[in-house]
Design a protein around this motif. Structure first.
Motif, short mmCIF file in Angstrom:
data_model
loop_
_atom_site.label_atom_id
_atom_site.label_comp_id
_atom_site.label_asym_id
_atom_site.label_seq_id
_atom_site.Cartn_x
_atom_site.Cartn_y
_atom_site.Cartn_z
N LYS A 55 9.22 -7.86 -1.03
CA LYS A 55 9.87 -8.69 -2.05
C LYS A 55 9.05 -9.94 -2.30
O LYS A 55 8.83 -10.33 -3.46
N THR A 56 8.55 -10.58 -1.25
CA THR A 56 7.71 -11.76 -1.42
C THR A 56 6.42 -11.39 -2.15
O THR A 56 6.00 -12.10 -3.07
N TYR A 57 5.81 -10.28 -1.76
CA TYR A 57 4.56 -9.86 -2.39
C TYR A 57 4.70 -9.75 -3.91
O TYR A 57 3.90 -10.28 -4.65
N PHE A 58 5.73 -9.05 -4.38
CA PHE A 58 5.86 -8.79 -5.80
C PHE A 58 6.55 -9.91 -6.59
O PHE A 58 6.61 -9.83 -7.81
N THR A 59 7.06 -10.94 -5.91
CA THR A 59 7.72 -12.03 -6.64
C THR A 59 6.95 -13.35 -6.54
O THR A 59 7.43 -14.38 -7.00
N THR A 60 5.77 -13.34 -5.97
CA THR A 60 4.98 -14.55 -5.80
C THR A 60 4.08 -14.84 -6.99
O THR A 60 3.98 -15.99 -7.43
N LEU A 61 3.42 -13.82 -7.52
CA LEU A 61 2.42 -14.02 -8.58
C LEU A 61 2.68 -13.10 -9.76
O LEU A 61 3.12 -11.97 -9.59
N TYR A 62 2.34 -13.62 -10.95
CA TYR A 62 2.08 -12.77 -12.09
C TYR A 62 0.56 -12.64 -12.12
O TYR A 62 -0.16 -13.64 -11.99
N SER A 63 0.07 -11.41 -12.28
CA SER A 63 -1.37 -11.24 -12.31
C SER A 63 -1.72 -9.85 -12.84
O SER A 63 -0.93 -8.91 -12.70
N GLU A 64 -2.90 -9.75 -13.41
CA GLU A 64 -3.50 -8.44 -13.65
C GLU A 64 -3.90 -7.91 -12.28
O GLU A 64 -4.12 -8.69 -11.34
N SER A 65 -3.99 -6.63 -12.13
CA SER A 65 -4.49 -6.05 -10.88
C SER A 65 -5.92 -6.53 -10.66
O SER A 65 -6.64 -6.79 -11.62
N PHE A 66 -6.30 -6.68 -9.38
CA PHE A 66 -7.70 -7.02 -9.13
C PHE A 66 -8.21 -6.29 -7.90
O PHE A 66 -7.44 -5.87 -7.04
N ASP A 67 -9.55 -6.13 -7.89
CA ASP A 67 -10.21 -5.30 -6.88
C ASP A 67 -10.67 -6.12 -5.69
O ASP A 67 -11.18 -7.24 -5.85
N LEU A 68 -10.53 -5.50 -4.52
CA LEU A 68 -10.96 -6.12 -3.27
C LEU A 68 -11.53 -5.04 -2.36
O LEU A 68 -11.38 -3.85 -2.64
N SER A 69 -12.15 -5.48 -1.29
CA SER A 69 -12.65 -4.52 -0.31
C SER A 69 -12.22 -4.97 1.09
O SER A 69 -11.93 -6.14 1.33
N CYS A 70 -12.20 -3.98 1.98
CA CYS A 70 -11.95 -4.24 3.39
C CYS A 70 -12.78 -3.23 4.18
O CYS A 70 -13.47 -2.39 3.59
N ASP A 71 -12.71 -3.28 5.48
CA ASP A 71 -13.51 -2.38 6.31
C ASP A 71 -13.21 -0.91 6.02
O ASP A 71 -14.07 -0.05 6.22
#
Length: 190
Positions: free
Chosen positions: A85-101
């Motif tokens: 709930k916190t994740y989806f109610t914190t920001l308005y944003s276009e999707s963006f790309d990231l990387s991890c291991d």
């Protein structure tokens, strides 16, 4: 002591800021999105060209009508994990790309209030599919660079998992979203 949702919110804002900074370092301006008059957003930040606008993530927490999952929880007769709930109610944003291991991914966010309503419908559909398949409930929040594989949050534990659409999660990535997000690095393409 800091509440986990406040820490998660700070982590999301920091990650969004890091993405925008990395984009600006590479391209010299804010991220750009194709113009769509029928899909307005508080993320829009001016005109880039006749066909595109600048955009940047913006806080959804300070809006007049805060985003809520109350209707979803009532419809499903299910309490959603506080982290999702916190994740989806914190920001308005276009999707963006990231990387991890473990590879590359695209974080999903609502673009606007209208998009948040669409997201809620997709989450309801996902939960109903999980119930039909007699699998534990997960809530998706990211796409991977592999077809049909998503990142999801286990609704009971808050753990972050990789799962193939329609299948049970198969690889645990982190104990919680805050821990997972701290492992990500923005990916900026040409």
């Amino acid at each position: 002591m800091t509440r986990p949702d406040n820490e998660l919110s700070r982590q999301l804002h920091a990650l969004a800021s890091s993405f925008v900074s990395a984009f600006q370092d590479k391209h010299g301006h804010l991220p750009v999105i194709e113009k769509d008059e029928e899909w307005p957003s508080p993320c829009l930040a001016g005109e880039y060209s006749a066909d595109a606008n600048f955009w940047q993530p913006t806080s959804a927490e300070s809006t007049e009508s805060p985003l809520s999952f109350d209707n979803v929880e009532q419809a499903l007769e299910l309490s959603l994990h506080p982290d999702i709930k916190t994740y989806f109610t914190t920001l308005y944003s276009e999707s963006f790309d990231l990387s991890c291991d473990d590879g590359n991914l695209t974080l999903l966010f609502p673009w606007s209030e209208a998009d948040f309503a669409r997201l809620q419908e997709n989450i309801i559909g996902h939960v109903l599919m999980k119930r039909k398949l007699k699998q534990d409930v997960t809530i998706f929040f990211a796409l991977t660079d592999q077809d049909d594989f998503i990142l999801s949050l286990d609704n009971q534990t808050g753990e972050v998992w990789v799962e193939q659409v329609g299948k049970a999660p198969h690889k645990k990535l982190a104990d919680n979203l805050t821990e997972f997000l701290s492992q990500l690095t923005p990916m900026i393409y040409d």
